[in-house]
Design a protein around this motif. Structure first.
Motif, PDB file in Angstrom:
ATOM      1  N   GLY A  72       0.777  -1.223   0.000  1.00 31.27           N
ATOM      2  CA  GLY A  72       0.000   0.000   0.000  1.00 31.27           C
ATOM      3  C   GLY A  72       0.811   1.276   0.000  1.00 31.27           C
ATOM      4  N   ARG A  73       2.124   1.175   0.015  1.00 29.80           N
ATOM      5  CA  ARG A  73       2.982   2.356  -0.040  1.00 29.80           C
ATOM      6  C   ARG A  73       3.540   2.502  -1.449  1.00 29.80           C
ATOM      7  NH1 ARG A  73       6.248   0.645   5.453  1.00 29.80           N
ATOM      8  NH2 ARG A  73       4.365   0.237   6.667  1.00 29.80           N
ATOM      9  N   LYS A  74       3.788   3.738  -1.829  1.00 32.66           N
ATOM     10  CA  LYS A  74       4.250   3.980  -3.190  1.00 32.66           C
ATOM     11  C   LYS A  74       5.226   5.164  -3.192  1.00 32.66           C
ATOM     12  CE  LYS A  74       1.114   3.641  -6.404  1.00 32.66           C
ATOM     13  NZ  LYS A  74       0.015   3.913  -7.390  1.00 32.66           N
ATOM     14  N   ILE A  75       6.369   4.979  -3.856  1.00 25.06           N
ATOM     15  CA  ILE A  75       7.358   6.046  -3.986  1.00 25.06           C
ATOM     16  C   ILE A  75       7.817   6.131  -5.446  1.00 25.06           C
ATOM     17  CG2 ILE A  75       8.159   5.829  -1.601  1.00 25.06           C
ATOM     18  CD1 ILE A  75      10.612   4.328  -2.647  1.00 25.06           C
ATOM     19  N   LEU A  76       8.337   7.289  -5.822  1.00 26.93           N
ATOM     20  CA  LEU A  76       8.854   7.512  -7.171  1.00 26.93           C
ATOM     21  C   LEU A  76      10.297   7.979  -7.098  1.00 26.93           C
ATOM     22  CD1 LEU A  76       5.969   9.599  -8.849  1.00 26.93           C
ATOM     23  CD2 LEU A  76       6.207   7.126  -8.767  1.00 26.93           C
TER      24      LEU A  76
END
Length: 274
Positions: A42-46
């Motif tokens: 459920g976590r998202k980084i770019l």
């Protein structure tokens, strides 16, 4: 009696512990050039998602894609943080990141202090953005550490390739991020492959195994680069990035893994047990 036995059986079943949940593996998805989305639990980084200059070598970021990233349209929605390795035009867009801060009031941004200065000069910069922007100012050989909720962020000061003859004063960071306990990733940006430059970070890199390390593809084709990767990074899998639109024949023939197509994905090996 039959009904009573059934009730006892139901109660016994209810008392049993729930089966262990096996989380889905973390996933990394290519954007353009060195842009990568990492998703886990459920976590998202770019990483390096928007840039202004393709130098007629790398894939352009079309206006529609740039707007989708800035506005947080799927699959770029729900992003917790954006990480920028250095303030070069093929990795960084001041206006694009300012637009993202404006459109998404909860996203955090981790960038070299030099990049913050460029963003502040943008016509659409707002002082309110300061609270969500971390300007990293660690020197070469130093490390800055941050907590993003339960996500651990380590920014390792490692010079850009070609240093010290070129890019002497450019801030450049290698990121190692524990998105979750079982999804640890590393992004090297355009870091030098000089093994000596990683010596100050040797204990940090050896302390925890990384699932995937994203490295500039030319490291994979260079003897010194391969030696540094194998001896220093402590990574389960390595993926080449910064691949030109015309993929080098040497890279295709090497058998090495690399990103060159928008949207292609890799699972992140679970290193929690290591």
């Amino acid at each position: 009696m039959t009904r009573l036995l059934a009730l006892f059986a139901l109660a016994a079943c209810s008392a049993q512990p729930a089966p262990a949940h096996d989380p889905e593996p973390g996933k990394a998805t290519a954007i353009r050039n060195e842009g990568v989305i990492v998703e886990a639990d459920g976590r998202k980084i770019l990483f390096d998602p928007i840039y202004d200059n393709h130098f007629e070598m790398y894939h352009e970021v079309p206006e529609a894609l740039s707007k989708a990233i800035a506005n947080g349209n799927a699959p770029y929605d729900g992003v917790d943080a954006v990480f920028v390795t250095h303030a070069h035009g093929d990795h960084f867009s001041p206006s694009g990141l300012v637009a993202r801060l404006a459109a998404q009031p909860y996203v955090r941004l981790f960038v070299p202090a030099q990049a913050v200065a460029a963003m502040r000069a943008d016509a659409n910069w707002q002082d309110a953005f300061e609270a969500r922007v971390e300007g990293i100012d660690a020197g070469f050989g130093e490390m800055a550490t941050y907590a993003l909720g339960e996500t651990r962020v380590q920014a390792l000061g490692v010079p850009h390739a070609g240093w010290p003859a070129r890019h002497r004063d450019l801030q450049h960071y290698v990121y190692r991020i524990d998105v979750t306990e079982s999804a640890r990733v590393m992004h090297l940006g355009d870091a030098s492959h000089d093994d000596q430059l990683y010596e100050p970070h040797a204990e940090t890199l050896a302390s925890d195994r990384t699932g995937i390390a994203f490295v500039p593809y030319w490291m994979l084709l260079d003897e010194g680069g391969r030696a540094m990767i194998e001896g220093r990074l402590n990574a389960e899998h390595v993926v080449g990035i910064h691949v030109p639109t015309d993929v080098p024949a040497e890279l295709r023939a090497s058998g090495e893994d690399f990103f060159s197509i928008l949207g292609e994905t890799r699972d992140i090996p679970d290193t929690h047990a290591h």
